[in-house]
Design a protein around this motif. Structure first.
Motif, PDB file in Angstrom:
ATOM      1  N   UNK A 106     -13.028   4.667  -0.559  1.00  0.00           N
ATOM      2  CA  UNK A 106     -12.206   3.491  -0.324  1.00  0.00           C
ATOM      3  C   UNK A 106     -11.680   3.046  -1.685  1.00  0.00           C
ATOM      4  N   UNK A 107     -10.389   3.300  -1.940  1.00  0.00           N
ATOM      5  CA  UNK A 107      -9.786   3.011  -3.240  1.00  0.00           C
ATOM      6  C   UNK A 107      -8.977   1.723  -3.161  1.00  0.00           C
ATOM      7  N   UNK A 108      -9.282   0.800  -4.070  1.00  0.00           N
ATOM      8  CA  UNK A 108      -8.582  -0.474  -4.099  1.00  0.00           C
ATOM      9  C   UNK A 108      -7.710  -0.560  -5.351  1.00  0.00           C
ATOM     10  N   UNK A 109      -6.395  -0.694  -5.121  1.00  0.00           N
ATOM     11  CA  UNK A 109      -5.428  -0.801  -6.211  1.00  0.00           C
ATOM     12  C   UNK A 109      -5.020  -2.251  -6.454  1.00  0.00           C
ATOM     13  N   UNK A 110      -5.739  -3.205  -5.898  1.00  0.00           N
ATOM     14  CA  UNK A 110      -5.360  -4.613  -5.977  1.00  0.00           C
ATOM     15  C   UNK A 110      -5.886  -5.364  -7.179  1.00  0.00           C
ATOM     16  N   UNK A 111      -6.551  -4.674  -8.088  1.00  0.00           N
ATOM     17  CA  UNK A 111      -7.065  -5.325  -9.292  1.00  0.00           C
ATOM     18  C   UNK A 111      -6.532  -4.592 -10.520  1.00  0.00           C
ATOM     19  N   UNK A 112      -6.838  -5.120 -11.696  1.00  0.00           N
ATOM     20  CA  UNK A 112      -6.322  -4.496 -12.917  1.00  0.00           C
ATOM     21  C   UNK A 112      -6.892  -3.096 -13.143  1.00  0.00           C
ATOM     22  N   UNK A 167       0.812  -1.208   0.000  1.00  0.00           N
ATOM     23  CA  UNK A 167       0.000   0.000   0.000  1.00  0.00           C
ATOM     24  C   UNK A 167       0.850   1.264   0.000  1.00  0.00           C
ATOM     25  N   UNK A 168       2.049   1.207   0.545  1.00  0.00           N
ATOM     26  CA  UNK A 168       2.880   2.414   0.649  1.00  0.00           C
ATOM     27  C   UNK A 168       3.240   2.970  -0.727  1.00  0.00           C
ATOM     28  N   UNK A 169       3.456   2.108  -1.702  1.00  0.00           N
ATOM     29  CA  UNK A 169       3.785   2.564  -3.052  1.00  0.00           C
ATOM     30  C   UNK A 169       2.611   3.351  -3.631  1.00  0.00           C
ATOM     31  N   UNK A 170       1.407   2.822  -3.496  1.00  0.00           N
ATOM     32  CA  UNK A 170       0.218   3.504  -4.005  1.00  0.00           C
ATOM     33  C   UNK A 170      -0.037   4.789  -3.226  1.00  0.00           C
ATOM     34  N   UNK A 171       0.215   4.744  -1.940  1.00  0.00           N
ATOM     35  CA  UNK A 171       0.052   5.936  -1.092  1.00  0.00           C
ATOM     36  C   UNK A 171       0.937   7.071  -1.610  1.00  0.00           C
ATOM     37  N   UNK A 172       2.186   6.754  -1.870  1.00  0.00           N
ATOM     38  CA  UNK A 172       3.113   7.774  -2.383  1.00  0.00           C
ATOM     39  C   UNK A 172       2.670   8.294  -3.749  1.00  0.00           C
ATOM     40  N   UNK A 173       2.214   7.392  -4.610  1.00  0.00           N
ATOM     41  CA  UNK A 173       1.756   7.803  -5.942  1.00  0.00           C
ATOM     42  C   UNK A 173       0.534   8.716  -5.856  1.00  0.00           C
TER      43      UNK A 173
END
Length: 99
Positions: free
Chosen positions: A82-88, A1-7
């Motif tokens: 609630x944003x989910x970056x775990x899918x395509x 999650x930290x990578x997406x948080x930074x982005x």
């Protein structure tokens, strides 16, 4: 999650959107402080503030939704994204707490 948080932080800054990261928010129940909640982001809006929570999971579960809903219920914030970056494709679930 930290990578997406930074982005997300970079993107919000790039778009000149005012935000706070992991700001401590008091959670209350019946007027008494019962804990502290640190959402990933609080996004400033002209009229109100929005909580943005980031997840990286195959899907947004009911348990995830319930957790942020009940945190919001104990704060002054009424809208959570609630944003989910775990899918395509990034999935965003909008949760509104109303009395």
């Amino acid at each position: 999650e930290i990578i997406y948080h930074k982005a997300v932080a970079i993107e919000l800054t790039h778009r000149n959107i005012t935000f706070s990261e992991e700001k401590s928010i008091d959670v209350s129940y019946k007027g008494k402080k019962i804990g502290i909640y640190r959402p990933d982001f609080i996004i400033e809006d002209i009229e109100d503030k929005v909580i943005l929570e980031i997840k990286v999971a195959p899907m947004i579960t009911k348990a995830m939704q319930d957790q942020v809903y009940y945190y919001a219920k104990g704060t002054k914030y009424k809208l959570v994204l609630l944003a989910n970056f775990g899918t395509s494709k990034v999935g965003i679930k909008r949760l509104i707490y109303t009395v």
